[in-house]
Design a protein around this motif. Structure first.
Motif, mmCIF file in Angstrom:
data_model
loop_
_atom_site.group_PDB
_atom_site.id
_atom_site.type_symbol
_atom_site.label_atom_id
_atom_site.label_comp_id
_atom_site.label_asym_id
_atom_site.label_seq_id
_atom_site.Cartn_x
_atom_site.Cartn_y
_atom_site.Cartn_z
ATOM 1 N N UNK A 200 6.920 4.209 -20.831
ATOM 2 C CA UNK A 200 8.113 4.332 -21.179
ATOM 3 C C UNK A 200 8.982 2.872 -21.437
ATOM 4 N N UNK A 201 7.931 2.040 -21.214
ATOM 5 C CA UNK A 201 8.574 0.796 -21.558
ATOM 6 C C UNK A 201 8.799 -0.074 -20.193
ATOM 7 N N UNK A 202 8.508 0.475 -19.064
ATOM 8 C CA UNK A 202 8.967 -0.337 -17.767
ATOM 9 C C UNK A 202 8.036 -1.439 -17.426
ATOM 10 N N UNK A 203 8.461 -2.199 -16.725
ATOM 11 C CA UNK A 203 7.465 -3.352 -16.145
ATOM 12 C C UNK A 203 7.011 -3.063 -14.670
ATOM 13 N N UNK A 204 5.791 -3.160 -14.429
ATOM 14 C CA UNK A 204 5.364 -2.772 -12.884
ATOM 15 C C UNK A 204 4.492 -3.867 -12.528
ATOM 16 N N UNK A 205 4.994 -4.259 -11.344
ATOM 17 C CA UNK A 205 4.075 -5.297 -10.453
ATOM 18 C C UNK A 205 3.750 -4.439 -9.362
ATOM 19 N N UNK A 206 2.503 -4.026 -9.163
ATOM 20 C CA UNK A 206 1.783 -3.527 -8.258
ATOM 21 C C UNK A 206 0.871 -4.384 -7.230
ATOM 22 N N UNK A 207 0.869 -4.141 -5.856
ATOM 23 C CA UNK A 207 -0.010 -4.881 -5.322
ATOM 24 C C UNK A 207 -1.137 -4.061 -4.715
ATOM 25 N N UNK A 208 -2.207 -4.124 -4.597
ATOM 26 C CA UNK A 208 -3.399 -3.545 -4.146
ATOM 27 C C UNK A 208 -4.729 -4.225 -3.753
#
Ligand SMILES: Nc1ncnc2c1ncn2[C@@H]1O[C@H](COP(=O)(O)OP(=O)(O)OP(=O)(O)O)[C@@H](O)[C@H]1O
Ligand SMILES: [Mg+2]
Length: 324
Positions: A200-208
Motif C-alpha cells: 500500500x506504499x508504506x515504508x517499514x523499518x523492522x528489526x530482527x
C-alpha cells in the motif's frame, strides 16, 4: 548545524528515514551503544535492521520514533527532524506495541473502536474503521473475545491494526522484532501483513535477529554490529560479498585444521570442519583442493553450498578466530 538533508532538499522526498552519525551511550562509565550510525530507508520500501542481542536495534528505533534522543547526530523521519519536529514525526509513524497500548481486558473490536475514536473519528466511522481493520488483519472471528485470550500472533496483528486506526494511515512503520517468539505459522501471517503494508506504499523499518526474515521480507538489509552498520545492501548484494559459495572441508587431523583455520570463514572445531569462500566453479574448487591438500591426505570429505546470510553476517561482523 544544518542536517545533510537540509542541504539537499530532494532527500526528504526520496527517503522515509534518514539518520546521520547517530551516537548514544548509556551508563557510568558510559558504554557506547550507537557509534556513528548512518541509515537511509527509501520511501515505500521494507528495510531490515539485523543484529544480535544488544547490538543497538531497539535504541536506534527509539531514537527514530522520538522516544529517546541521540547524544549526537541527526535524523529525519517522513521528512521531519526527530528532535525539532517531534510531533510531526509522531503523526507520521506507527510503532508496534508502543503507542498501540492495547487493553487486555477489552475485546479486539472494542480496542480498535476506542482507538479510532481517540484519533477523532465519529462513532459510526470508528465502528466502520474497526470492522475494516479486523477483516484486513484476519481477526474478525476473534473480534468479540477479550485480548487476554489471544495467541501471540493474534496479539501482534491487533497491535499493528491499532497503529492504523487513524486516518490518514501513517506512512512509516517501526516494527521492533515483530516476530520474536512467534510460531512459524504466526510468523508467516505477520510477514504477509508487512508485505501488505508495503504494497500500500508504506515504508517499514523492522528489526530482527532472524536472517531468514530479513532475506524474505526486506528490500534492503543492514547488519548492525557494535553500534555501526557493518554492511548494507539487498540480500543478493550481501551474499555476493562473501564469494557466493562456501566449500566445507572435513579435515583428517587437528594439525591440518589449525594450519588452515586462518583462511576459513566458518569454523567447527568439534567436527574438524572449516568453510572456505569460493565462487563455486569446478575450476576454483579443484584449485583450492589441490592447493590445500597437494598430497591428498588432509581432507576427508567436502561439501559445497551457497552462501547464506548467516555466512555474510559472520564474515562481516565478527572477528573470525584465527586458531582454536
Ligand atoms: N535505558 C538503558 N539504560 C542502560 N542501558 C541500556 C538502555 N537501553 C539499552 N541499553 C543497553 O544498550 C545496549 C543495546 O541495547 P538495545 O536494546 O538497543 O539492543 P537490541 O539490539 O535491541 O537487543 P535485543 O536484540 O536484545 O533487543 C545493551 O547493552 C543494553 O543493555
Ligand atoms: Mg531490542
Amino acid at each position: 548545524m544544518p542536517s545533510p538533508s537540509a542541504q539537499n532538499p530532494s532527500a526528504g522526498d526520496r527517503y522515509a528515514i534518514e539518520a546521520y552519525g547517530l551516537t548514544k551511550s548509556y551508563g557510568k562509565p558510559p558504554a557506547r551503544v550507537l557509534d556513528g550510525l548512518d541509515l537511509r530507508v527509501e520511501r515505500g520500501s521494507v528495510f531490515a535492521l539485523l543484529g544480535p542481542n544488544g547490538a543497538g536495534k531497539t535504541t536506534c528505533v527509539r531514537i527514530l520514533a522520538t522516544l529517546t534522543t541521540a547524544d549526537s547526530g541527526t535524523a529525519r523521519v517522513a521528512g521531519h527532524d526527530v528532535v525539532a519536529e517531534r510531533s510531526a514525526v509522531r503523526r507520521a509513524i506507527s510503532l508496534t506495541g508502543q503507542f498501540a497500548a492495547v487493553d487486555e481486558t477489552q475485546t479486539g473490536e472494542e480496542n480498535l473502536r476506542m482507538m479510532a475514536r481517540l484519533t477523532g473519528l465519529s462513532r459510526t466511522a470508528a465502528r466502520r474503521r474497526a470492522q475494516e481493520l479486523l477483516e484486513r488483519f484476519d481477526l474478525t472471528g476473534a473480534a468479540r473475545r477479550t485480548v487476554s485470550t489471544y495467541s501471540g500472533g493474534m496479539r501482534r496483528r491487533l497491535d499493528l491494526a491499532a497503529g492504523l486506526t487513524g486516518s490518514p494511515e501513517p506512512g512509516v512503520f517501526f516494527l521492533d522484532e515483530p516476530t520474536t517468539g512467534l510460531d512459524p505459522r504466526s510468523r508467516q501471517e505477520l510477514w504477509q501483513v508487512v508485505r501488505e503494508l508495503a504494497g500500500r506504499g508504506a515504508s517499514v523499518l523492522l528489526t530482527t535477529q532472524y536472517l531468514e526474515e530479513a532475506d524474505r521480507l526486506a528490500d534492503r538489509i543492514a547488519l548492525l554490529d557494535k553500534g555501526r552498520i557493518a554492511a548494507e545492501g539487498t540480500a543478493a548484494d550481501l551474499k555476493g560479498r562473501v564469494a557466493g559459495h562456501r566449500l566445507d572441508l572435513v579435515l583428517t587431523s587437528r594439525e591440518g585444521y589449525l594450519r588452515l583455520a586462518g583462511r576459513a570463514v566458518h569454523h567447527s572445531p568439534e567436527t574438524l570442519t572449516l568453510g572456505l569462500p569460493t565462487d563455486g566453479s569446478a575450476a576454483h574448487v579443484r584449485a583450492l583442493l589441490d592447493e590445500i591438500d597437494p598430497a591428498g591426505t588432509e581432507i576427508d570429505r567436502f561439501t559445497l553450498h551457497s552462501a547464506t546470510l548467516d555466512d555474510v553476517f559472520l564474515a562481516l561482523t565478527s572477528e573470525v578466530p584465527a586458531h582454536v
